[in-house]
Structure formats: C-alpha cells, structure tokens
Design an enzyme around this catalytic site. Structure first.
Site, mmCIF file in Angstrom:
data_model
loop_
_atom_site.group_PDB
_atom_site.id
_atom_site.type_symbol
_atom_site.label_atom_id
_atom_site.label_comp_id
_atom_site.label_asym_id
_atom_site.label_seq_id
_atom_site.Cartn_x
_atom_site.Cartn_y
_atom_site.Cartn_z
ATOM 1 N N SER A 125 40.644 28.110 47.244
ATOM 2 C CA SER A 125 40.649 29.658 46.771
ATOM 3 C C SER A 125 39.285 29.999 46.978
ATOM 4 O O SER A 125 38.197 29.306 46.676
ATOM 5 C CB SER A 125 41.016 29.901 45.379
ATOM 6 N N TYR A 150 42.074 27.957 36.187
ATOM 7 C CA TYR A 150 42.750 28.142 37.395
ATOM 8 C C TYR A 150 41.825 27.750 38.541
ATOM 9 O O TYR A 150 41.859 26.917 39.425
ATOM 10 C CB TYR A 150 43.337 29.465 37.642
ATOM 11 N N LYS A 154 40.913 24.299 41.333
ATOM 12 C CA LYS A 154 40.769 24.400 42.789
ATOM 13 C C LYS A 154 39.352 23.616 43.084
ATOM 14 O O LYS A 154 39.255 22.853 43.926
ATOM 15 C CB LYS A 154 40.619 25.744 43.040
HETATM 16 N N1 UFG Z 1 43.076 45.187 39.946
HETATM 17 C C1 UFG Z 1 43.256 46.411 39.470
HETATM 18 N N2 UFG Z 1 44.306 46.594 38.605
HETATM 19 C C2 UFG Z 1 45.447 45.737 38.711
HETATM 20 C C3 UFG Z 1 45.060 44.391 39.343
HETATM 21 C C4 UFG Z 1 43.853 44.233 39.979
HETATM 22 O O1 UFG Z 1 42.441 47.355 39.417
HETATM 23 O O2 UFG Z 1 46.564 45.800 38.126
HETATM 24 C C5 UFG Z 1 41.842 45.149 40.904
HETATM 25 C C6 UFG Z 1 41.132 43.982 40.248
HETATM 26 O O3 UFG Z 1 40.150 44.208 39.255
HETATM 27 C C7 UFG Z 1 40.149 43.402 41.544
HETATM 28 C C8 UFG Z 1 40.992 43.622 42.682
HETATM 29 O O4 UFG Z 1 41.976 44.425 42.350
HETATM 30 O O5 UFG Z 1 38.998 44.025 41.643
HETATM 31 C C9 UFG Z 1 41.939 42.445 42.940
HETATM 32 O O6 UFG Z 1 42.581 41.842 41.986
HETATM 33 P P1 UFG Z 1 43.692 40.729 42.027
HETATM 34 O O7 UFG Z 1 43.989 40.337 40.617
HETATM 35 O O8 UFG Z 1 44.786 40.931 42.924
HETATM 36 O O9 UFG Z 1 42.875 39.547 43.003
HETATM 37 P P2 UFG Z 1 41.474 38.676 42.483
HETATM 38 O O10 UFG Z 1 40.412 39.053 43.507
HETATM 39 O O11 UFG Z 1 41.144 39.006 41.118
HETATM 40 O O12 UFG Z 1 42.069 37.173 42.607
HETATM 41 C C10 UFG Z 1 42.607 36.771 43.862
HETATM 42 C C11 UFG Z 1 43.817 35.801 43.433
HETATM 43 C C12 UFG Z 1 43.178 34.501 42.686
HETATM 44 C C13 UFG Z 1 42.090 33.954 43.577
HETATM 45 C C14 UFG Z 1 41.146 34.989 43.897
HETATM 46 C C15 UFG Z 1 39.843 34.399 44.830
HETATM 47 O O13 UFG Z 1 44.659 36.181 42.597
HETATM 48 O O14 UFG Z 1 44.150 33.476 42.783
HETATM 49 O O15 UFG Z 1 41.557 36.225 44.396
HETATM 50 O O16 UFG Z 1 38.838 35.294 44.784
HETATM 51 F F1 UFG Z 1 41.594 33.041 42.740
#
Ligand code: UFG
Length: 337
Positions: A125, A150, A154
């Site tokens: 990831s 998590y 990885k």
């Molecule tokens: N976000 C919101 N509201 C929500 C959910 C997410 O504003 O309800 C925002 C987050 O703050 C972030 C973006 O949307 O800025 C993406 O969030 P995600 O949770 O969809 O994804 P992440 O980038 O946090 O995490 C993902 C995967 C992980 C992985 C990571 C790698 O879920 O497994 O990318 O960078 F590790």
C-alpha cells in the site's frame, strides 16, 4: 498459462483480479475464509467470465489447509491479497492485525518454500510512504513512519519479503503499492462491500447518494491543497487488477528478485473533486459537510507510476468519470443482492 492461487480472492481487489486472470486464460484458485466477503462472488465472477474459479474456504494462517492446497494443486504463482485492512480498526486492535497479517503471510511463504513455488505478488500500500516526504511518491521514496498498525503490517511484510529474496534469489517477489482503489466492474456484479459504516471515501459517497447515510463528512478543508480538502491518487479497480496480470507476465519472462511497483494514475484528485464528479456523472446529490481533519491523514498522496508504466508496460486507462459511474452502478445493482 498456469494455475494462480489468490489468497483473499473473494474480496474487492481479489475478485476483480480473478476476472482479469480468467479472461486472460489463467486457471484461478481462490483461498478465502469469507471473513469479509461473500460466497456469491464466485457465481458473479462466473457470470462475467463464463468460467468458475476454484475455491477453498480456509484461513491462510491454517498451515494444514495451506499444505493440502499446495499438495493437491500445481500452483505456479500466488497473489497474496488476504489480510485485515481497516485503518481505524487496526488502531483499536493492533495485536489482532499484527497476528493475522504477519502469521498468514509467514504460513503462506513457508508452504510456498516447501513446494518450491517461486512467484509471489503481494498487495502492499501507498501507506508505507507515511509522511516522510512530499508526493508524488516514487518507489525509492523513504518508507516507514506509518501512522497505524495496518500500515506497519504492510511495511513489515515488505521487509520479510526482501529478507526472503536474499535467501531465495530465484524467487520473483512483486510488491505492488496500491494507491486508492475505487470504482467497480462495469457489469455492476462485483464491487466493494464494506461491513457496517464505511471508513473509506467512495463507499461513504455511494451510500450517501443512495440515502443510506444522511451526509458525508469531509475530513478537513484547511489542507494546503488546491481546495483545502485531501488529495489522493484514485485508481479504478479494473486498472489495478490489470496491473497484477502485467506483473505476472513480467515474472513469466524470467524475472527474479524483489520488484516494487506503484499502482496509481499519477494524478491527485481532491475529496471535493470526487463529490463534484460523482454528482455530475450520476445526476445525484451527495449532501456533505466539512468536519475536522481525521487523525493520521496526510494532505496529499499520489504516485509516480513511471516504473510500472515502463517496466510492466502497464498504464491506467479509466477516468475519474468511469470510477464514479461504475461505483454508483455497483451501489444500485450488485451491492444490494
Ligand atoms: N474522507 C472524507 N470523509 C470520509 C472518508 C474519507 O473526507 O468519510 C477523506 C479522507 O480524509 C482522505 C480521503 O477522503 O482525505 C481518502 O480517504 P480514504 O479513507 O478513502 O482513503 P485513505 O487515503 O485514507 O486510505 C487508503 C486506503 C488504505 C491505504 C491508503 C494508502 O484505505 O488502506 O489509502 O494511502 F493504506
């Protein structure tokens, strides 16, 4: 064309990869304990491809069951998707995450060694890049400083694989660092089905548009980005799945050693870009409010995908419009069945 074992092959990325492999003429065997997926995925993969993958319901950490799989099947390569993957849950249950993700990987690698299976592709990831340096991330950017257990699993599995490669130089070990996989198969038959309230952005957006959730909270609008919201490298899950097939083909050419590839588009889109694109292409509303930043989030995370583009000859083809359209199609069709 050989027989490919997909651990966690019933999940979101695994099931899409099963489709691409079957369509590419490979024989697919899935091992999955169904702890975060459903048996109906097999029927759906068969409907899409006209071929039914083999399936064994087992935990990859169960050495006896893994031994049986490898004794009864001539496995040419393994793609290792299985693992716990919820960032927030990993903070609350660190021991479960380390035990599960590390134990299953070690059992898999020991069984592969015993049966002289020399090709493994691992789902890593972009989270391993932590906040050590600014985006875009190339594969040689510093890793570590992960913000949750998590992410550390990885990171640790990458170290285990690098150590193994020194002792077993004839193995091909592909480490694929995924950015943010979203979307669904265009058929609407397979997609992402989170348990309970979604943590990730896209499932929350689709459920909000469907009226299952009242409104989306956008975590942070004061980041140093173009519109203040977080920026990510969203990649269509079908493009991501094709990246696995490209890696397998590269291994088949005789490659060995550890090869790390970013699987991303190289383009960062903001959370507001996602909301606006989703509303425009689908003609639906996504009610949203701004909320405080989510702990552990970084402002921007996007890839430099040049290595995969040049060495694997793989490039993403789908647009953000495709991702949003296919995610909504899945929400309306497949996710309810
Ligand atoms: N976000 C919101 N509201 C929500 C959910 C997410 O504003 O309800 C925002 C987050 O703050 C972030 C973006 O949307 O800025 C993406 O969030 P995600 O949770 O969809 O994804 P992440 O980038 O946090 O995490 C993902 C995967 C992980 C992985 C990571 C790698 O879920 O497994 O990318 O960078 F590790």
């Amino acid at each position: 064309m050989g027989k490919i074992l997909l651990t966690g092959g019933m999940g979101f990325i695994g099931s899409h990869t099963a489709v691409e492999l079957l369509e590419g003429g490979y024989d697919v065997l899935i091992v999955d304990d169904l702890s975060n997926s459903e048996a109906s995925v097999l029927d759906r993969v068969e409907t899409i491809t006209g071929k039914r993958p083999g399936f064994v319901q087992a935990d990859v950490a169960d050495a006896g069951k893994m031994e049986k799989i490898f004794s009864e099947n001539a496995i040419d390569a393994v793609i290792h998707f299985a693992g716990f993957k919820a960032v927030g849950e990993s903070v609350a249950k660190p021991l479960e995450y380390y035990r599960n993700n590390l134990d299953s990987t070690l059992t898999l690698l020991e069984t592969m060694k015993k049966h002289d299976c020399r090709t493994i592709i691992f789902s890593s990831s972009a989270t391993v890049y932590g906040d050590n340096s600014p985006a875009p991330f190339a594969e040689d950017a510093p890793t570590g400083n992960c913000t949750n257990p998590y992410g550390w699993t990885k990171y640790m599995i990458e170290q285990i694989l690098k150590g193994l490669s020194l002792a077993a130089p004839k193995m091909f070990i592909g480490i694929l660092r995924y950015f943010n996989p979203i979307g669904a198969h265009p058929s609407g038959l397979i997609g992402e089905k989170p348990n309970g309230i979604p943590n990730n952005l896209l499932p929350y957006v689709t459920q909000t548009a469907a009226g299952i959730r009242e409104k989306l909270s956008i975590f942070g609008n004061d980041y140093p980005t173009k519109d203040g919201t977080g920026v990510r490298d969203f990649i269509h899950v079908v493009d991501l799945a094709k990246g696995h097939v490209a890696t397998l083909k590269y291994a088949e050419k005789g490659a060995c050693g550890v090869e790390i590839f970013n699987l991303g588009t190289g383009v960062g889109y903001s959370v507001l870009d996602i909301v606006n694109t989703f509303e425009r292409v689908n003609g639906v509303k996504v009610p949203h409010v701004f909320a405080p930043r989510r702990p552990g989030d970084i402002a921007e995370c996007y890839s430099n995908p040049t290595r995969a583009n040049t060495i694997l000859g793989w490039k993403t083809a789908k647009t953000l419009d495709d991702m949003c359209r296919d995610a909504w199609n899945w929400q309306q069709k497949g996710s309810r069945a």
